[in-house]
Design an enzyme around this catalytic site. Structure first.
Site, PDB file in Angstrom:
ATOM      1  N   ILE A   1       0.820  -1.221   0.000  1.00 20.64           N
ATOM      2  CA  ILE A   1       0.000   0.000   0.000  1.00 20.64           C
ATOM      3  C   ILE A   1       0.855   1.273   0.000  1.00 20.64           C
ATOM      4  O   ILE A   1       0.336   2.362  -0.234  1.00 20.64           O
ATOM      5  CB  ILE A   1      -1.041   0.028   1.153  1.00 20.64           C
TER       6      ILE A   1
ATOM      7  N   ASN B   1      -6.954  -3.464   5.918  1.00 22.70           N
ATOM      8  CA  ASN B   1      -6.405  -3.924   7.192  1.00 22.70           C
ATOM      9  C   ASN B   1      -4.900  -3.645   7.310  1.00 22.70           C
ATOM     10  O   ASN B   1      -4.375  -3.573   8.415  1.00 22.70           O
ATOM     11  CB  ASN B   1      -6.681  -5.430   7.342  1.00 22.70           C
TER      12      ASN B   1
ATOM     13  N   LYS C   1       7.149  -1.149  18.037  1.00 21.77           N
ATOM     14  CA  LYS C   1       6.999  -1.679  19.397  1.00 21.77           C
ATOM     15  C   LYS C   1       7.217  -0.544  20.414  1.00 21.77           C
ATOM     16  O   LYS C   1       7.946   0.410  20.148  1.00 21.77           O
ATOM     17  CB  LYS C   1       8.021  -2.786  19.661  1.00 21.77           C
ATOM     18  N   VAL C   2       6.595  -0.691  21.577  1.00 26.01           N
ATOM     19  CA  VAL C   2       6.665   0.348  22.617  1.00 26.01           C
ATOM     20  C   VAL C   2       8.116   0.675  22.987  1.00 26.01           C
ATOM     21  O   VAL C   2       8.475   1.830  23.189  1.00 26.01           O
ATOM     22  CB  VAL C   2       5.880  -0.097  23.879  1.00 26.01           C
TER      23      VAL C   2
ATOM     24  N   TYR D   1       1.250   6.011  16.317  1.00 26.45           N
ATOM     25  CA  TYR D   1       0.255   5.050  15.826  1.00 26.45           C
ATOM     26  C   TYR D   1      -1.153   5.597  16.058  1.00 26.45           C
ATOM     27  O   TYR D   1      -2.013   5.549  15.181  1.00 26.45           O
ATOM     28  CB  TYR D   1       0.448   3.713  16.552  1.00 26.45           C
TER      29      TYR D   1
ATOM     30  N   VAL E   1      -5.791  -7.550  20.180  1.00 28.62           N
ATOM     31  CA  VAL E   1      -5.703  -8.893  19.602  1.00 28.62           C
ATOM     32  C   VAL E   1      -4.267  -9.411  19.652  1.00 28.62           C
ATOM     33  O   VAL E   1      -3.320  -8.672  19.371  1.00 28.62           O
ATOM     34  CB  VAL E   1      -6.204  -8.862  18.133  1.00 28.62           C
TER      35      VAL E   1
END
Length: 277
Positions: free
Chosen positions: A64, A90, A96-97, A194, A231
């Site tokens: 994309i 999707n 990552k944190v 994000y 999830v």
């Protein structure tokens, strides 16, 4: 020669929530399901996994971030099907944190894919959506949290019923520019790159739904943003509370809204319920 068979497309579908959505659509959607993924090899492996379960998705490459790749997919859908019935956007990324990549680079990279990539897919594929088609943009509850952490003036802009796509693009670009200058906090932005990209996806969904009302009112196309929940995926990690199959429930529900459904449309949906934005 294009087939009149209905077709559904899921982006970022080789693993995680995208893979679970594809599997569920293969079982429930009466037509072909195209599993789209950036990496050809991983995509084909995902297709083989589903074939081993007796399902028969088709594969098409899609990055994309690459307009040429999006156009190649558009041409394939036009040639093979004369359009598209269900689009599930999707594909997305998150750092990552504990990632120590500088915040402004995280902001730029995440924005490029999550907001601008999704917008480019919509730009090319929305004109292909057939009457009574369904479009689902996978956003996140994080967008709602990020919205509440924006300065009030920004919140009002993002909640506006009249914000244009150009204004939204301007705000998304401003966030990235502000992070580069190191002033995003004082400019009223939250600390989640994000989260801001997913504010963009949710607000874009509201704008595109409004455009459909204006331009294709009689076609009964329904377009929504949704949150799959927290999830267990490579992105969210093993501590998350939902399985990918549970995460797929709301996106699939929106993708398969019955032909006579009046709504939801232009909404942010979680656990099959409309959330106030």
């Amino acid at each position: 020669m294009s087939s009149s068979r209905p077709v559904a497309l899921v982006t970022g579908a080789n693993k995680g929530i995208g893979f679970a959505i594809t599997r569920d659509l293969c079982r429930k959607f009466s037509g072909d399901v195209v599993l789209a993924a950036r990496d050809e090899e991983r995509g084909q492996t995902a297709v083989q996994k589903l074939q081993a379960e007796g399902l028969s998705p088709r594969f098409h490459q899609l990055d994309i971030d690459n307009p040429q790749s999006i156009r190649a997919l558009r041409d394939f859908l036009l040639k093979e099907y004369g359009g598209l019935d269900v689009l599930v956007n999707n594909a997305g990324i998150a750092f990552k944190v504990n990632d120590d990549t500088p915040f402004h680079i995280q902001a730029e990279v995440t924005m490029k894919t999550n907001f601008f990539g999704t917008r480019d897919v919509c730009k090319e594929l929305l004109p292909l959506i057939k009457p009574q088609g369904r479009v689902v943009n996978v956003s996140s509850m994080v967008s709602l949290r990020a919205l509440k952490n924006c300065r009030l003036e920004l919140q009002q802009k993002f909640r506006s019923e009249t914000i244009t796509e150009e204004e939204l693009v301007g705000l998304m670009n401003k966030f990235v520019e502000d992070t580069k200058k190191g002033v995003h906090a004082e400019e009223g932005w939250p600390n989640s790159a994000y989260g801001v990209t997913k504010i963009g996806v949710t607000v874009l969904s509201r704008i595109l739904a409004r455009k459909l009302n204006e331009q294709r009112r009689g076609d009964k196309i329904l377009l929504n943003a949704c949150c799959p929940g927290w999830v267990r995926t490579d992105m969210a990690g093993p501590k998350a509370t939902k399985s990918p199959e549970e995460g797929a429930e709301t996106p699939v529900y929106l993708a398969l809204l019955p032909p006579d459904a009046e709504g939801p449309h232009g909404q942010f949906v979680q656990d099959k319920k409309v959330e106030p934005w």
